[in-house]
Design an enzyme around this catalytic site. Structure first.
Site, PDB file in Angstrom:
ATOM      1  CD  GLU A  17      -2.857  -1.326   2.343  1.00 55.01           C
ATOM      2  OE1 GLU A  17      -4.019  -1.366   2.012  1.00 55.01           O
ATOM      3  OE2 GLU A  17      -2.551  -0.996   3.318  1.00 55.01           O
TER       4      GLU A  17
HETATM    5  C1  ACM Z   1      -2.303  -5.510   3.916  1.00 59.43           C
HETATM    6  O1  ACM Z   1      -3.815  -5.907   4.204  1.00 59.43           O
HETATM    7  N1  ACM Z   1      -2.229  -4.179   3.484  1.00 59.43           N
HETATM    8  C2  ACM Z   1      -1.428  -6.386   3.642  1.00 59.43           C
END
Ligand code: ACM
Length: 629
Positions: A430
């Site tokens: 992310e």
């Molecule tokens: C995640 O759930 N950001 C690995």
């Protein structure tokens, strides 16, 4: 003295939009004026859309708002404001505006939560799962069980014969499970014999358990094999109230990686909870504890070289390095694991045949780290504008700065001293769009390296650290995003989390893959869509059947799949009771998915064993979600 109250009313909630009325009611005896209203809600508020007030700041989920200037709210009066977000709707009360308080100059005034208006979803399915009568049995289901004549009854004393060091974890653990039974070691005839056999005859982690009327034998080739034989025996004895039908059980796991992930960063779950989680993992033959120790909201691992990380980075609240998040509130909240505690956890896990893999999440999800060491990790001239999925605008490490490499290498030196695991998890998930685009340091570094996009520095940083760890004989594990672009080597393991297709992609590229798609293995998802149900819903609801039906190997290149794991992210999971509520009974399903070959799985045969295991959880005072609600 009565406190002000915060009410909210969901006016619109859909996939990409949310509109809320927020009402502050002055239930105190004095006029409220010149205040800032603070609360947490994990949605990015669109500042332009605020009606009758304004957002003065937002850091992650922490939102601060003020009414129009000179607003005074008299006793019994209300201030109503409307806010909107394009992040996502609000689908249940777990993510509601939480832990409000007012800041009046230097003074903090607590605010109580008042009423809310939020409708149930139209597709709400509240079907109740009725469990059949409990029957003795093992979770996860063994490969083969052949019943024979007779039964074994546990007595107050049990003699055992076990000569090898490989049997000590099994015997120590087994005797701890039955404190009412005296275990006596003998050289002669014994009730329980543990016999080592050659690895040619039994698979790694496999065992053969023979239960007769008078005696029991466990054959295995490894310490893990003996341990799992002992676990099966203990489960049969416990669920059979001390009586076990004679049988020969031959067993071995489908996957080597059978994990459980726990986020100790968003909410702090201390050593007692961690040990309790490890105990339950052992009971279910899970063998890898993925320990999420760092994130935007906190740094939880003591590092001698940088005491600031835990002195500052482990805490949130008014006057702390970071504000309240996810309803942790105005008061100082947090904690961390000392090196001594970490060693204790690693040893505790090892005695239960569990490897602890630490996760240091970089380059995103790193706000606590960056805030604790700004001199080394921040570039004043970086004017990049981004918003992470969790609403941070300053949470990504800068791969153009020498300090980033120096800090991470030093941290990893200490991490490797603490954790003997072959694998260290480096996160990689992310990283938001537009990071580093206006960072002079990143632009210069990309140019010097001949890269035409600063974004490629992400792969460079992770690959640099992979090589750094390789010199220490370690491999890395990462979330799926870090494998995009093929920068890291095929020695790295990829945890495919956002969906099955990501696992397929990583497997096709040749990476060993842990299949942990959020839709089936993220146990922080709510069981159903009832707005009162605990848990989040961004990947959908996960009930027991959804968790049970998951097949990690149902992709092409399935030979690359090394296993699966259950995850609990703890943004809204503050205490052990809630953690256990999310874990059980769904962890039983994940354990069976990880261990039992698909052709041996059966939903109908699983349910009576779940019923028996719930009785066991009751005895151990472990909380779980009751089926009837
Ligand atoms: C995640 O759930 N950001 C690995």
């Amino acid at each position: 003295m009565s406190k002000p109250r915060l009410h909210f009313d969901v006016l619109n909630s859909a996939d990409g939009s949310l509109k809320l009325n927020i009402v502050l009611e002055n239930s105190t005896d004095t006029e409220l004026k010149d205040f800032v209203l603070c609360f947490d809600m994990p949605r990015f508020i669109d500042k332009q859309t605020v009606f009758n007030g304004h957002v003065t700041s937002q850091v992650g989920s922490h939102i601060e708002m003020a009414p129009p200037v000179n607003t005074a709210i008299g006793k019994g009066e209300r201030w109503q404001t409307t806010i909107e977000s394009q992040t996502c709707g609000l689908f249940n009360l777990s993510e509601r505006p939480n832990h409000p308080y007012l800041r009046l100059g230097e003074t903090i005034v607590d605010v109580n939560m008042g009423t809310h208006k939020m409708s149930q979803p139209e597709d709400l399915d509240l079907r109740v799962l009725t469990l059949p009568a409990a029957s003795s049995g093992v979770i996860p289901q063994p490969q083969s069980i052949e019943a024979t004549e007779g039964e074994f009854r546990l007595a107050s004393q049990l003699t055992f014969k076990a000569e090898l060091t490989e049997t000590s974890n099994a015997i120590d653990w087994l005797s701890n499970q039955f404190p009412e039974v005296t275990f006596v070691k003998t050289e002669g005839d014994a009730t329980l014999s543990l016999l080592k056999v050659s690895a040619e005859h039994i698979k790694p982690e496999g065992y053969e358990l023979t239960i007769g009327g008078e005696s029991i034998q466990i054959k295995a080739a490894t310490s893990a094999g003996f341990f799992y034989g002992a676990v099966t025996l203990a489960q049969l004895l416990v669920t059979g109230q001390g009586v076990v039908t004679s049988a020969t059980i031959i067993d071995a796991p489908q996957y080597h990686h059978r994990g459980q992930f726990l986020d100790c960063a968003r909410s702090f779950h201390g050593i007692d909870t961690v040990k309790s989680v490890i105990d339950q993992m052992a009971w279910l033959k899970l063998n890898t504890f993925h320990w999420h120790l760092t994130d935007d909201e906190a740094w939880r691992i003591e590092i001698d070289a940088f005491p600031e990380l835990t002195e500052l980075g482990a805490w949130r609240g008014e006057g702390e390095l970071q504000p309240s998040q996810f309803g942790s509130g105005s008061k100082r909240y947090g904690g961390f694991f000392t090196k001594q505690q970490i060693k204790e956890v690693v040893e505790y896990a090892k005695a239960r045949e569990i490897t602890v893999i630490p996760e240091i999440d970089i380059p995103g999800h790193a706000r606590a780290l960056i805030m604790a060491l700004p001199n080394l990790l921040r570039e004043a001239d970086d004017k990049s504008e981004y918003v992470s999925i969790q609403q941070y605008q300053d949470n990504v490490l800068n791969p153009g700065l020498p300090g980033t490499y120096q800090v991470l290498e030093t941290i990893l030196d200490e991490v490797c001293e603490l954790f003997p695991s072959q694998v260290i998890h480096l996160g990689g998930d992310e990283v938001p769009k537009h990071v580093w685009e206006k960072s002079p340091a990143c632009i210069a570094k990309a140019q010097a390296m001949g890269l035409d996009d600063v974004r490629l520095l992400e792969g460079h940083l992770i690959s640099h650290l992979e090589q750094y760890l390789a010199q220490k004989g370690r491999n890395i594990s990462v979330w799926e995003e870090a494998s995009h672009g093929n920068k890291i080597t095929k020695n790295a393991t990829v945890c495919a989390w956002s969906n099955g297709a990501e696992g397929q992609k990583a497997a096709q590229a040749g990476y060993p893959v842990i299949m942990c798609p959020a839709q089936a293995t993220y146990l922080d998802m709510a069981w159903n869509k009832d707005i009162n149900e605990t848990g989040v819903l961004w990947a959908g609801a996960i009930d027991l059947k959804t968790a049970y039906d998951f097949e990690p190997g149902s992709i092409e290149n399935s030979e690359q799949v090394i296993g699966t794991q259950a995850l609990v992210w703890t943004e809204f999971v503050k205490d052990r009771a809630k953690l256990e509520y999310l874990l059980y009974p769904r962890l039983f399903a994940v354990a069976e998915v990880a261990w039992t070959a698909s052709e041996n799985k059966s939903w109908q045969r699983f349910l009576p064993r779940v019923a028996a295991q719930l009785e066991y959880l009751d005895k151990r005072n472990i909380n779980y979600r009751h089926m009837s609600s």
